[in-house]
Design an enzyme around this catalytic site. Structure first.
Site, short mmCIF file in Angstrom:
data_model
loop_
_atom_site.label_atom_id
_atom_site.label_comp_id
_atom_site.label_asym_id
_atom_site.label_seq_id
_atom_site.Cartn_x
_atom_site.Cartn_y
_atom_site.Cartn_z
N GLU A 84 -7.38 -0.28 -6.74
CA GLU A 84 -6.35 0.11 -7.87
C GLU A 84 -4.93 0.05 -7.08
OE1 GLU A 84 -8.63 2.08 -5.81
OE2 GLU A 84 -9.87 3.27 -7.79
N GLU A 143 -5.29 -11.53 4.66
CA GLU A 143 -6.21 -10.63 4.55
C GLU A 143 -6.81 -10.29 3.50
OE1 GLU A 143 -4.73 -6.27 5.60
OE2 GLU A 143 -6.89 -5.46 6.37
N SER A 195 -10.71 -1.11 12.46
CA SER A 195 -11.50 -2.23 13.13
C SER A 195 -11.32 -2.96 14.46
CB SER A 195 -12.18 -3.20 11.58
OG SER A 195 -11.59 -3.09 10.25
N GLN A 229 -5.80 -5.00 13.90
CA GLN A 229 -4.58 -4.31 12.91
C GLN A 229 -3.98 -2.72 13.03
OE1 GLN A 229 -5.39 -4.61 8.91
NE2 GLN A 229 -3.30 -5.66 8.06
N SER A 238 -2.65 1.13 8.88
CA SER A 238 -2.76 2.24 8.32
C SER A 238 -2.65 3.51 9.35
CB SER A 238 -4.31 2.09 7.68
OG SER A 238 -4.45 1.25 7.23
C1 LIG Z 1 -14.09 -0.86 5.66
C2 LIG Z 1 -12.71 -0.23 6.14
C3 LIG Z 1 -11.84 -1.05 7.03
C4 LIG Z 1 -10.84 -1.22 7.46
N1 LIG Z 1 -9.87 -1.35 8.72
C5 LIG Z 1 -8.45 -1.71 8.81
C6 LIG Z 1 -8.27 -2.34 10.36
O1 LIG Z 1 -8.33 -2.29 10.36
N2 LIG Z 1 -6.85 -1.96 10.19
C7 LIG Z 1 -5.62 -1.33 9.59
O2 LIG Z 1 -4.58 -1.21 9.38
N3 LIG Z 1 -6.45 -0.68 8.54
C8 LIG Z 1 -8.53 -0.37 7.63
N4 LIG Z 1 -7.87 -0.01 6.84
C9 LIG Z 1 -7.86 1.05 5.94
C10 LIG Z 1 -7.20 0.50 4.87
O3 LIG Z 1 -6.18 -0.28 4.36
C11 LIG Z 1 -6.81 2.13 3.35
O4 LIG Z 1 -7.82 2.68 3.82
C12 LIG Z 1 -6.16 1.34 2.27
O5 LIG Z 1 -5.00 0.39 2.56
C13 LIG Z 1 -6.29 2.61 1.89
O6 LIG Z 1 -5.70 3.88 1.83
P1 LIG Z 1 -5.46 5.13 2.44
O7 LIG Z 1 -7.16 5.51 2.90
O8 LIG Z 1 -4.89 6.04 2.87
O9 LIG Z 1 -6.02 5.77 1.11
P2 LIG Z 1 -4.42 6.28 -0.35
O10 LIG Z 1 -3.31 5.48 -0.49
O11 LIG Z 1 -4.14 7.43 0.36
O12 LIG Z 1 -5.47 6.00 -0.90
C14 LIG Z 1 -6.23 7.20 -2.12
C15 LIG Z 1 -6.64 7.06 -3.09
O13 LIG Z 1 -5.48 6.76 -3.75
C16 LIG Z 1 -5.28 6.05 -5.10
N5 LIG Z 1 -4.19 5.39 -4.93
C17 LIG Z 1 -2.91 5.40 -3.70
N6 LIG Z 1 -1.89 5.08 -4.41
C18 LIG Z 1 -2.15 4.39 -5.44
C19 LIG Z 1 -0.98 3.72 -6.28
N7 LIG Z 1 0.50 3.36 -6.16
N8 LIG Z 1 -1.58 3.11 -8.06
C20 LIG Z 1 -3.14 3.51 -8.57
N9 LIG Z 1 -3.52 4.25 -7.65
C21 LIG Z 1 -3.56 4.53 -6.05
C22 LIG Z 1 -6.10 5.06 -4.05
O14 LIG Z 1 -7.02 3.52 -4.84
C23 LIG Z 1 -7.54 5.90 -3.18
O15 LIG Z 1 -8.19 6.02 -4.70
C24 LIG Z 1 -9.75 0.81 6.69
C25 LIG Z 1 -10.44 0.46 5.62
C26 LIG Z 1 -12.06 0.26 5.29
C27 LIG Z 1 -12.46 1.17 4.62
#
Ligand SMILES: Cc1cc2nc3c(=O)[nH]c(=O)nc-3n(C[C@H](O)[C@H](O)[C@H](O)COP(=O)(O)OP(=O)(O)OC[C@H]3O[C@@H](n4cnc5c(N)ncnc54)[C@H](O)[C@@H]3O)c2cc1C
Length: 396
Positions: free
Chosen positions: A366, A233, A150, A115, A118
């Site tokens: 969150e 998902e 992933s 996928q 992100s």
């Molecule tokens: C093990 C693992 C596998 C993954 N696999 C995939 C994959 O295969 N494909 C893919 O595309 N992605 C994948 N991801 C990514 C995952 O979907 C993102 O990490 C996730 O959506 C969070 O985005 P970010 O890491 O950019 O954090 P950010 O969006 O930058 O968030 C940082 C912090 O801010 C908080 N925050 C952000 N917005 C808000 C809001 N509006 N209100 C309150 N709090 C908020 C969040 O909760 C978090 O604590 C994976 C992640 C992990 C950990």
């Protein structure tokens, strides 16, 4: 319609499959392909696409008959993104040609999916994504960077969302594609996690050519298509069918029974509370799956996934505490590239570390709380100042 909507008819068809392709003497892939062709792969899918248009709730009837006969399965944990996310999206938005090309090898596991959603600057705020897709002849040319992908190192195909119109507000200028991971412009680099493993990757897309025939849904409608993927998902991550004491609660309950010397009154109270909560979550998942019989999952899956993440973290924390010093041991810190995430076949330290990602992957807790608040409970939405601003004018 074939009338294969009841359990007796599915049993008859399963017996027919087993007679024509005895598992003991049939090659694994040949068996899986024959099962797909017989409509017994996912019975709720349409005829010709691995199903029979039967109620989804009857799938366990087929699975149980096949397991009892020693038939191979498609190793669903290895191909979770394909099964849980790509397939329902292709089924809902794909052309007939796309469904016929992609669904069979996806289900048999011959083609692994990943996928590409992100990005470094777009996770929770996924609609802000900046990967560009520009039309050129019959193709789209894609440039950008994805992250946390992933299984990208195993994948043959990816579901991809990219920006096709920077001049409209962020949710409106996105289009959904199927990306060929063998394209020379796709570069996959491992990212090492807290467990020492590299399940996921960063993926660089440089002049990747995607034929327009591999677009899923209308140009500019990618955000709506992506909702199908994201809702599925959350159910795929948080709503797996489990037996009682399946999942994280199993190993800690086992240790409790087998190691009386580790028990304390305080840990007992916490274990009992978590055991009951895990059982409630399991049964709630069962009810959610029954609701799914009627259609696509909605925002309710967010609640399931929230509970899954919280419980996994609390239960694995309890297990480490119960084991004391032993709980701090960790088997292998070398970087490995696992083919699947297996919570039960590993030691307590792995479970503790890996479950940290549960409240991030598939939407952070969150953000899921916001979804439950707004779309399940109908509470007022968070203020959004960027709804009517063209993506190109947003600050990044
Ligand atoms: C093990 C693992 C596998 C993954 N696999 C995939 C994959 O295969 N494909 C893919 O595309 N992605 C994948 N991801 C990514 C995952 O979907 C993102 O990490 C996730 O959506 C969070 O985005 P970010 O890491 O950019 O954090 P950010 O969006 O930058 O968030 C940082 C912090 O801010 C908080 N925050 C952000 N917005 C808000 C809001 N509006 N209100 C309150 N709090 C908020 C969040 O909760 C978090 O604590 C994976 C992640 C992990 C950990």
């Amino acid at each position: 319609m074939t009338g294969a909507t009841d359990a007796a008819e599915l049993r008859r068809r399963t017996a027919e499959l087993l007679a024509a392709h005895p598992p003991a003497t049939t090659d694994r892939l040949d068996f899986l392909r024959a099962r797909f062709d017989a409509g017994l792969a996912w019975v709720h899918f349409p005829e010709g696409l691995g199903g029979l248009g039967a109620p989804r709730s009857l799938q366990p009837v087929v699975d149980a008959e096949l397991a009892a006969a020693g038939a191979p399965d498609n190793d669903p944990r290895r191909i979770g993104i394909g099964l849980g996310m790509a397939a329902p999206t292709i089924l809902q938005y794909g052309t007939e040609e796309q469904k016929r090309r992609f669904l069979k090898p996806l289900w048999t596991g011959e083609e692994v999916w990943c996928q590409l959603f992100s990005e470094p600057g777009a996770g929770s705020d996924l609609a802000a994504l900046g990967t560009r897709a520009v039309p050129e002849g019959e193709d789209w040319v894609v440039n950008g960077q994805k992250v946390w992908t992933s299984s990208a190192h195993l994948a043959r195909w990816a579901i991809l969302i990219a920006r096709t119109d920077p001049d409209v507000p962020k949710h409106r200028g996105i289009t959904y594609f199927v990306c060929d991971m063998t394209d020379p412009g796709v570069e996959v680099r491992p990212l090492r996690q807290i467990t020492g493993e590299a399940e996921f990757n960063e993926v660089f897309l440089t002049d990747v050519r995607i034929p327009d025939a591999h677009r899923l849904g209308e140009v500019g409608d990618g955000w709506r298509v992506a909702q199908t993927t994201l809702n599925n998902e959350r159910v795929a991550i948080g709503g797996a069918r489990l037996p009682r004491e399946g999942g994280m609660i199993g190993p800690v309950s086992g240790t409790w029974r087998e190691r009386p010397e580790l028990r304390t009154h305080d840990l007992h109270q916490r274990l009992l509370t978590l055991w009951v909560e895990a059982e409630v979550a399991r049964l709630t998942g069962e009810r959610l799956r029954q609701q799914l019989v009627a259609g696509q999952p909605g925002p309710e899956g967010a609640g399931m996934k929230l509970a899954f993440a919280r419980l996994n973290q609390q239960i694995s924390g309890l297990e480490v505490e119960l084991l004391g010093e032993e709980g701090l041991l960790y088997d292998d810190w070398t970087m490995r590239r696992p083919e699947l995430v297996d919570f039960t076949g590993r030691d307590a330290g792995y479970r503790y570390l890996r479950s940290k990602g549960n409240s991030i992957e598939g939407g952070t807790s969150e953000v899921l709380l916001n979804i439950v608040a707004e779309r399940v409970l109908g509470l007022p939405a968070e203020p959004r100042t960027d709804k009517d601003v063209a993506w190109k004018d947003l600050s990044r």
